[in-house]
Design a protein around this motif. Structure first.
Motif, mmCIF file in Angstrom:
data_model
loop_
_atom_site.group_PDB
_atom_site.id
_atom_site.type_symbol
_atom_site.label_atom_id
_atom_site.label_comp_id
_atom_site.label_asym_id
_atom_site.label_seq_id
_atom_site.Cartn_x
_atom_site.Cartn_y
_atom_site.Cartn_z
ATOM 1 N N THR A 118 4.281 -8.904 -3.874
ATOM 2 C CA THR A 118 2.934 -9.321 -4.281
ATOM 3 C C THR A 118 1.951 -8.167 -4.339
ATOM 4 O O THR A 118 0.969 -8.236 -5.070
ATOM 5 C CB THR A 118 2.374 -10.382 -3.303
ATOM 6 O OG1 THR A 118 2.426 -9.857 -1.968
ATOM 7 C CG2 THR A 118 3.193 -11.653 -3.366
ATOM 8 N N ARG A 142 2.069 -2.157 -7.173
ATOM 9 C CA ARG A 142 1.793 -1.934 -8.596
ATOM 10 C C ARG A 142 2.297 -0.553 -8.964
ATOM 11 O O ARG A 142 1.980 0.416 -8.271
ATOM 12 C CB ARG A 142 0.284 -1.959 -8.900
ATOM 13 C CG ARG A 142 -0.400 -3.248 -8.533
ATOM 14 C CD ARG A 142 0.079 -4.397 -9.412
ATOM 15 N NE ARG A 142 -0.405 -5.654 -8.911
ATOM 16 C CZ ARG A 142 -1.379 -6.350 -9.460
ATOM 17 N NH1 ARG A 142 -1.923 -5.926 -10.576
ATOM 18 N NH2 ARG A 142 -1.782 -7.472 -8.934
ATOM 19 N N ARG A 153 3.842 -4.904 -11.813
ATOM 20 C CA ARG A 153 4.408 -5.359 -10.557
ATOM 21 C C ARG A 153 5.867 -4.947 -10.476
ATOM 22 O O ARG A 153 6.466 -4.531 -11.477
ATOM 23 C CB ARG A 153 4.334 -6.882 -10.474
ATOM 24 C CG ARG A 153 2.970 -7.369 -10.133
ATOM 25 C CD ARG A 153 2.847 -8.862 -10.430
ATOM 26 N NE ARG A 153 1.444 -9.183 -10.586
ATOM 27 C CZ ARG A 153 0.594 -9.180 -9.569
ATOM 28 N NH1 ARG A 153 1.012 -8.899 -8.359
ATOM 29 N NH2 ARG A 153 -0.678 -9.450 -9.768
ATOM 30 N N THR A 188 -6.943 -6.405 -12.115
ATOM 31 C CA THR A 188 -6.307 -5.171 -11.644
ATOM 32 C C THR A 188 -5.561 -5.338 -10.336
ATOM 33 O O THR A 188 -4.942 -4.393 -9.858
ATOM 34 C CB THR A 188 -7.371 -4.065 -11.444
ATOM 35 O OG1 THR A 188 -8.190 -4.406 -10.325
ATOM 36 C CG2 THR A 188 -8.244 -3.926 -12.671
ATOM 37 N N GLY A 189 -5.639 -6.510 -9.748
ATOM 38 C CA GLY A 189 -4.997 -6.709 -8.454
ATOM 39 C C GLY A 189 -5.954 -6.411 -7.323
ATOM 40 O O GLY A 189 -6.869 -5.606 -7.476
ATOM 41 N N TYR A 190 -5.732 -7.035 -6.200
ATOM 42 C CA TYR A 190 -6.665 -6.886 -5.089
ATOM 43 C C TYR A 190 -6.785 -5.436 -4.655
ATOM 44 O O TYR A 190 -7.873 -4.923 -4.428
ATOM 45 C CB TYR A 190 -6.230 -7.742 -3.901
ATOM 46 C CG TYR A 190 -7.173 -7.608 -2.749
ATOM 47 C CD1 TYR A 190 -8.351 -8.338 -2.702
ATOM 48 C CD2 TYR A 190 -6.922 -6.714 -1.706
ATOM 49 C CE1 TYR A 190 -9.251 -8.196 -1.654
ATOM 50 C CE2 TYR A 190 -7.812 -6.560 -0.661
ATOM 51 C CZ TYR A 190 -8.979 -7.308 -0.643
ATOM 52 O OH TYR A 190 -9.862 -7.153 0.372
ATOM 53 N N GLU A 218 -4.323 -13.331 -5.460
ATOM 54 C CA GLU A 218 -4.389 -11.903 -5.159
ATOM 55 C C GLU A 218 -5.042 -11.688 -3.798
ATOM 56 O O GLU A 218 -4.572 -10.900 -2.975
ATOM 57 C CB GLU A 218 -5.206 -11.166 -6.237
ATOM 58 C CG GLU A 218 -4.488 -10.998 -7.558
ATOM 59 C CD GLU A 218 -3.488 -9.847 -7.530
ATOM 60 O OE1 GLU A 218 -3.390 -9.168 -6.500
ATOM 61 O OE2 GLU A 218 -2.793 -9.644 -8.549
#
Lengths: 209, 209, 209, 209
Positions: free
Chosen positions: C117, C120, C126, D30-32, D114
């Motif tokens: 999760t 990146r 991912r 962009t993701g956490y 996220e």
DNA sequence: AATGAATGAGCTTTCATTCAT
DNA sequence: CATGAATGAAAGCTCATTCAT
């Protein structure tokens, strides 16, 4: 820290200028390879982050230094060169204005040469190679390329038969060499060196009598 | 791990030579700043420790490279220069043998200028500055100092009135500049450039007729 | 630190294993985002550089962790799954072997889900997206894709009409969810949860009687 | 700079809302881990300080995002759920309203997962762990805990013998998994997935006939 | 003679946060 | 309300050098 062109505060501009000056001095003093962001910051007694707040990357700093020095050199040299009539006079004006600039801007000149020889872009290119792929420079800068002076003298018959490119390379190398000599010996008579260069290139370009 | 010349086995000498060659190639290829001990070792596929076993510090490697290149240049140039009779001929021989060396030893010549501009001793000194404090060089090397050629020509009246130091500075800079040009353009006609320099310095040293 | 496959010392392998274990524990303990090279090094009381000596980049460490955990999971699950005859039995074996693995490898399982999760790639991908572009995996891994189990049951008529992809998504999510639950409550009865899942998916796949 | 709900001007509330929206979009995009205060500010073209003037810490922003998304989800789901009569209908309504929310609020749903997986409080706790120590939630939210639905179905005999907690865990995991799948494949048929889940949980909860 | 392992110093860069205006 | 400026902490990473084997 807007990157827009106009929106810069007075403080902002002052700091940027201060950082550019500091970078110039550090590069001139310790060499390009040893000039780190940390040293530049220490030089003006601010935190490393302050420098990167105003410039974002080290590369931006270098570019600013190059721009500043190149701009100053152009401002000092172009008028002198363009006001000369014949290729021979232009050549002398080019040499004299260049050594005068070096004499009066030792630190800047040294930093410039350090960058020219030490800088590598992320792709491994030197500054001049990287700049070669850049957009066409403004017209005034043509005056700063001595190759055109030699070319003019050649085509107008005022110079002997010579290779403009070779002559330009020799002249630029001789002028840049003045900076290295100045680094070695702070009392070096750059102006005198310039006068000798004027004589050399006068004699070396004249048509045989 | 002796750096002295004696007491070295054959293997030892071979390894040192191999390392010096590798260092020369890496420096010429990537620039002084990017040339790390690791890259040099990798270049000849040995462990990094092997390199430092034979040289102790990176500076020792650099000095060895400089010594090797300088020695090779001297070996190539001195005979040509000393066999010339007049100062004018010696000057031409100096220029021609130097550009010939550059043309035939591009890698070594490139590494040399890279080191000259990029190296700093632990105290921040350049190689030439550090060498200035070194013991008197052996006599043969005098031939390699163009200042003496200009001095001879001046005192014997075969050259015009000129400053030997300024002329030497201009000549050395013009010759070193050939290497940078070669780096930028691998097809650069160094020999042709040398011939133009011969002409320039001939015209620029002649006594007025 | 040769990157060749065979030339790894005993010490080397031991350290790598130790680092991978440490990384797994740190990731499981503090979350992927907080797991820095420094923390991993500190965890086994070595210098940060030691870790990067053995792995070169943080990414390499992550890949090693993923490989180790995935390998262990495959080793534990594949035999159980392939020894089951019918799709229904295979499904049950898949669930049971997976929760058993989670129960006996809590830290590894947690790290895996954290990476899945949180990771990146430099391009923003991912782990699973990045892996999707990878070369075809070895045949054994097919057994680890529950979609094939649902597909088999469907085509053989042993399962009701269902969407293999949806069922697989639901199952994988439910199994990964067990790990999160275990993080929240270390006393969570994962095995019991697995048994309930076996029942759920048995009931949910049966053909109507 | 009040974070309390009262004493806030209209401008204040508008800005906060704008910032929360921006944060949601940046986190989803962009993701956490990559969502910085600077990026959030840049997203709505205000200075970073503006964001921190209204929220004081980054954590406050995250909490506001969670609150907003959770509130929106509750507003969308609670009516649908409470209007269903039997536990079986409530379960189906829960699933359908949840996937519908995900489908119509992709960005918010993505940001939510996220945060759920990436956020850690200063003490290293996850959001749910941190929330566990929080004051009792308002009554309406009970409807949002599927555990109560399974509990009701069990005690009223309308569901087979099952573990409400396990079933809830499986359901929540399966629903959250839909979001990840949507991230991987923007064309994923979330509604269809929801329908399959309705079927699965219907079959898996029915009393044996 | 060779080398794997370890390490500290230093590098560029990102970031949340504070503060004066 | 808003913001430019400053900053320390921490990140990933490189490198010359030391040391035991």
């Amino acid at each position: 820290m807007r990157s827009d062109t106009d929106s810069s505060t007075f403080t902002e501009r002052a700091r940027r200028e201060q950082i550019v000056t500091a970078a110039t001095e550090v590069i001139a003093g310790t060499g390009y390879g040893q000039a780190s962001v940390a040293k530049i910051a220490e030089h003006i007694d601010v935190a490393k982050s302050v420098v990167l707040y105003h410039f974002k990357t080290k590369n931006d700093i270098i570019e600013a230094v190059v721009g500043a020095v190149f701009g100053a050199a152009a401002a000092a040299m172009v008028p002198a060169i363009t006001s000369a009539a014949s290729p021979g006079d232009r050549l002398a004006a080019y040499i004299r204005s260049n050594v005068a600039f070096i004499e009066h801007n030792r630190v800047a000149a040294t930093a410039m040469v350090e960058i020219l020889t030490g800088y590598r872009s992320p792709d491994g290119l030197r500054l001049d190679q990287a700049a070669a792929a850049a957009p066409p420079k403004d017209a005034g800068l043509t005056a700063l390329d001595p190759e055109s002076i030699f070319g003019d003298g050649l085509s107008s018959g005022q110079f002997r038969t010579l290779s403009p490119r070779f002559m330009k390379n020799a002249l630029r190398a001789a002028l840049d060499g003045a900076v290295w000599e100045l680094v070695r010996d702070p009392d070096y008579d750059v102006i005198g060196y310039g006068e000798e260069l004027v004589r050399v290139f006068d004699l070396a370009t004249r048509v045989a009598s």
